[in-house]
Design an enzyme around this catalytic site. Structure first.
Site, PDB file in Angstrom:
ATOM      1  N   GLU A 131      -5.756  -2.336  -5.621  1.00 27.05           N
ATOM      2  CA  GLU A 131      -5.986  -0.937  -6.028  1.00 27.05           C
ATOM      3  C   GLU A 131      -6.399  -0.066  -4.844  1.00 27.05           C
ATOM      4  O   GLU A 131      -7.195   0.860  -4.970  1.00 27.05           O
ATOM      5  CB  GLU A 131      -7.047  -0.815  -7.143  1.00 27.05           C
ATOM      6  CG  GLU A 131      -6.998  -1.847  -8.226  1.00 27.05           C
ATOM      7  CD  GLU A 131      -5.680  -1.897  -8.983  1.00 27.05           C
ATOM      8  OE1 GLU A 131      -4.739  -1.187  -8.600  1.00 27.05           O
ATOM      9  OE2 GLU A 131      -5.592  -2.662  -9.944  1.00 27.05           O
ATOM     10  N   SER A 144       0.809  -1.221   0.000  1.00 24.44           N
ATOM     11  CA  SER A 144       0.000   0.000   0.000  1.00 24.44           C
ATOM     12  C   SER A 144       0.840   1.269   0.000  1.00 24.44           C
ATOM     13  O   SER A 144       0.299   2.358   0.139  1.00 24.44           O
ATOM     14  CB  SER A 144      -0.937   0.002   1.225  1.00 24.44           C
ATOM     15  OG  SER A 144      -1.867  -1.053   1.149  1.00 24.44           O
TER      16      SER A 144
END
Length: 391
Positions: free
Chosen positions: A369, A138
């Site tokens: 995502e 992330s």
């Protein structure tokens, strides 16, 4: 349809409805009859790729270079219909078009666009997008993969990536790496890497409980040599990969609703046919409450996705709005799939029915995502003006 209580179909143009119907028919004919076996056997159907090219959904939001050039809403509706079949198939379209093709279309040279995009739009060349790393899923700013310029002006790549969709079946990879000897803000650069280049190693991640009809890989680059023209010349810094991620996140906001709608419709039909205690399951109050709650969240999610699509087509869509769509719609879609599975009872744990398969897939969609936490903090920063990503 009775469950389109808000009559959202009336908000779509004839072209949008036609595109949606075309992809829905493809999904019904080519994906749904086969998806249970693909999922069970962990098989990605490579023969489907050129068919998706003919369908016009590969890079469909891009203009020129053989790309379809359709609207954002048409792309969203297509993502929804494909994910009603399976998240793995929609993910392929997203990786190919929203990530790999978008990177080349937006940040590549004219020669790179001419060389790669037409074949990718036809499904003759598969691309992947290598950004995520094992220690920085992330946090792309912490990437450790390096690109070092060589004496002849080329580049040498070294490093590892993880959870890279399609990498073992792709012909090219868009790889993001940290370069040396440039200012910090521009240190992240993108490269087009043919996957048959010596030093490129892709290993599928197995076994998986989610996205089984798809391919995700570990990548390793060992002194991989590239020519100077492998560099995406216009991509400097994290703005390059993040622009592609936002394209993918937008598609996810639509796609997750396809998994939710298919699960809801499966539960609705099942509850009408099943007769416990000599009455239709759908006649019981608890079942109706579940169905109504699912319908409410599905329709609210569709409204949100359509609004985002209209903003995108108007050139007004903002990153925090994309985060809102991805966070809300995937989270609520997962709840819908679980509620649908509960209506199916014991039968719901078999591959004869789709909700639990969809729910398993959405665990991955919820993570990639940008996790829920990442999008929550993006929205938190928008609301408060304070970034909570770093101390």
């Amino acid at each position: 349809m009775k469950h389109d209580v808000l009559e959202l179909a009336a908000q779509l143009s004839e072209a949008e409805l036609s595109q949606q119907l075309k992809v829905r028919e493809f999904t019904e004919q080519r994906i749904k009859p086969n998806i249970a076996s693909w999922f069970e056997n962990a098989t990605f159907p490579l023969d489907l790729v050129p068919e998706l090219g003919k369908l016009g959904v590969l890079g469909m939001h891009l203009k020129g270079y053989g790309c379809p050039g359709r609207s954002a809403v048409e792309y969203g509706l297509s993502a929804l219909e494909l994910e009603a079949g399976d998240s793995g198939i929609r993910t392929f379209v997203s990786v190919q078009g929203s990530l790999a093709m978008t990177a080349i279309h937006r940040w590549g040279s004219e020669a790179q666009k001419q060389q790669y995009l037409p074949a990718m739009a036809r499904g003759e060349v598969i691309g992947c997008f290598a950004l995520t790393e094992p220690q920085a899923g992330s946090d792309p700013a912490a990437m450790q993969t390096t690109a070092t310029q060589t004496a002849d002006g080329g580049w040498q790549l070294n490093g590892v990536k993880r959870w890279i969709g399609l990498a073992s079946v792709a012909q090219l990879a868009v790889v993001w790496a940290r370069t040396e000897g440039v200012t910090a803000g521009d240190a992240i650069r993108g490269f087009i890497v043919p996957t048959d280049t010596p030093g490129f190693h892709a290993v599928p991640i197995e076994p998986k409980l989610s996205m089984r009809a798809s391919v995700q890989c570990d990548l390793r680059f060992d002194r991989l040599e590239l020519p100077a023209d492998a560099l995406l010349p216009e991509a400097k810094g994290l703005r390059g990969p993040f622009s592609c991620l936002n394209e993918a996140r937008y598609g996810i906001a639509w796609g997750a609703l396809g998994a939710a709608r298919d699960s809801f419709e499966t539960a609705l039909a099942y509850s009408a046919e099943r007769e416990p205690f000599d009455r239709a399951l759908s006649s019981y109050q608890l079942t109706q409450q579940k169905l109504v709650d699912m319908m409410l969240e599905l329709q609210k999610g569709q409204l949100l996705a359509l609004h985002l699509g209209r903003l995108k087509d108007a050139g007004q869509l903002l990153p925090e709005q994309i985060s809102m769509g991805k966070l809300n719609n995937v989270r609520e879609a997962l709840k819908i799939c679980h509620a649908a599975r509960s209506i199916l009872g014991g039968n719901g744990v078999t591959l004869e029915y789709s909700p639990l398969r969809h729910a398993n897939n959405l665990e991955s969609v919820r993570t990639y995502e940008g996790t829920d936490e990442v999008h929550t903090l993006i929205l938190g920063q928008h609301l408060t003006g304070h970034s909570a990503f770093r101390g």
